[in-house]
Design a protein around this motif. Sequence first.
Motif, PDB file in Angstrom:
ATOM      1  N   VAL A   1       0.842  -1.192   0.009  1.00  0.00           N
ATOM      2  CA  VAL A   1       0.301  -0.279   0.279  1.00  0.00           C
ATOM      3  C   VAL A   1       0.793   1.026   0.050  1.00  0.00           C
ATOM      4  O   VAL A   1       2.267   1.477   1.042  1.00  0.00           O
ATOM      5  N   ASP A   2       0.718   2.039  -1.131  1.00  0.00           N
ATOM      6  CA  ASP A   2       1.383   2.465  -1.047  1.00  0.00           C
ATOM      7  C   ASP A   2       3.244   2.843  -1.300  1.00  0.00           C
ATOM      8  O   ASP A   2       3.334   3.752  -0.625  1.00  0.00           O
ATOM      9  N   GLY A   3       3.397   1.927  -1.461  1.00  0.00           N
ATOM     10  CA  GLY A   3       5.127   1.505  -1.199  1.00  0.00           C
ATOM     11  C   GLY A   3       5.453   0.669  -0.229  1.00  0.00           C
ATOM     12  O   GLY A   3       6.460   0.287   0.050  1.00  0.00           O
ATOM     13  N   GLN A   4       4.540   0.882   0.473  1.00  0.00           N
ATOM     14  CA  GLN A   4       4.874   0.189   1.765  1.00  0.00           C
ATOM     15  C   GLN A   4       4.294  -1.054   1.452  1.00  0.00           C
ATOM     16  O   GLN A   4       2.907  -1.063   1.215  1.00  0.00           O
ATOM     17  N   GLU A   5       4.709  -2.239   2.231  1.00  0.00           N
ATOM     18  CA  GLU A   5       4.144  -3.544   2.748  1.00  0.00           C
ATOM     19  C   GLU A   5       3.348  -4.083   4.111  1.00  0.00           C
ATOM     20  O   GLU A   5       3.935  -3.421   5.032  1.00  0.00           O
ATOM     21  N   HIS A   6       2.447  -4.333   4.052  1.00  0.00           N
ATOM     22  CA  HIS A   6       1.579  -4.730   5.152  1.00  0.00           C
ATOM     23  C   HIS A   6       1.158  -6.274   5.729  1.00  0.00           C
ATOM     24  O   HIS A   6       0.923  -6.281   4.682  1.00  0.00           O
ATOM     25  N   GLU A   7       1.200  -6.331   6.531  1.00  0.00           N
ATOM     26  CA  GLU A   7       0.556  -7.954   6.082  1.00  0.00           C
ATOM     27  C   GLU A   7      -1.072  -7.722   6.746  1.00  0.00           C
ATOM     28  O   GLU A   7      -1.853  -6.631   7.182  1.00  0.00           O
ATOM     29  N   LEU A   8      -1.768  -8.549   5.634  1.00  0.00           N
ATOM     30  CA  LEU A   8      -3.229  -7.992   5.700  1.00  0.00           C
ATOM     31  C   LEU A   8      -4.205  -7.781   7.827  1.00  0.00           C
ATOM     32  O   LEU A   8      -4.990  -7.521   7.393  1.00  0.00           O
ATOM     33  N   GLN A   9      -3.543  -9.209   8.534  1.00  0.00           N
ATOM     34  CA  GLN A   9      -4.163  -8.709   9.616  1.00  0.00           C
ATOM     35  C   GLN A   9      -3.539  -6.814   9.810  1.00  0.00           C
ATOM     36  O   GLN A   9      -4.223  -6.746  11.014  1.00  0.00           O
ATOM     37  N   GLU A  10      -2.750  -6.635   9.424  1.00  0.00           N
ATOM     38  CA  GLU A  10      -2.870  -5.217  10.279  1.00  0.00           C
ATOM     39  C   GLU A  10      -3.756  -4.170  10.046  1.00  0.00           C
ATOM     40  O   GLU A  10      -4.295  -3.606  10.199  1.00  0.00           O
TER      41      GLU A  10
END
Length: 255
Positions: A116-125
């Motif tokens: 998201v917007d160049g940054q990675e997050h785990e779906l649970q976040e």
Amino acid sequence: MLRNAVHLATLGVRQTRVTNCLPRLPLILQNNPQNAINVQVARDYAKGKDKKKEKGGKGKPGGKVEINEQQLREILNLDGLNSQMQKSVMQMKDDFVKHLSLRSTSGAIDTLRIKVDGQEHELQELAQISRKNPKTIIVNMIGFPQTIPDVLKAIEKSGMNLNPQQDGTTLFIPIPKVTKEHRENLSKNAKALFVKYRDAIRGVQNEHIRKLKKQPELGKDDAFAAQAQVTAIADRFISEADKLLASKQKELLGE
């Protein structure tokens, strides 16, 4: 020689070999057609010698590289080298468990990486994840509804053979049946993960070799030996990862 040719003709010799006098012979014999000579021209061709090409023998592979840890510790951070390479193997193993199960689980969805917007997050976040029943996973995106397109894209590229259905800010994800095609896709994804972490190990190897080359006090022979040992260490970790891949693919393909 011309007289000999005519003499042979008068003796009834039907064939002979005439060389230098061929252009003039018909003029001499035209008045004696009964003694015509059947002239055959023979040409000898020199046979060239066959040239045999010598094929160079294939080089024999070098012997096993012995790793002298004591010497390596004096010129590089051996613990850091081993730690970085081992980390890649463990991450690959962890990804195998999370993302390459025959039955898609909420646990695998939880840790799916969303960019998201160049940054990675785990779906649970970004979402609340639960099970409606054994065959359906519910992903509630009410907290970050603007990321739904990114989540759908990540699920599509996950290789888990999932087909989410959107209802407002909620995603319903049916768990697919285990088919041969699904197994083969998971096996391909396992190979892709292996290549990713194999390249990471090679990257660590090359980084340390570059550092060795920048040590002017290190002799050429010592530098070459150290580089060979670093490569051998990388090969060992890659071999370990390759065995994990073979085992995982065997499991996924049901062999």
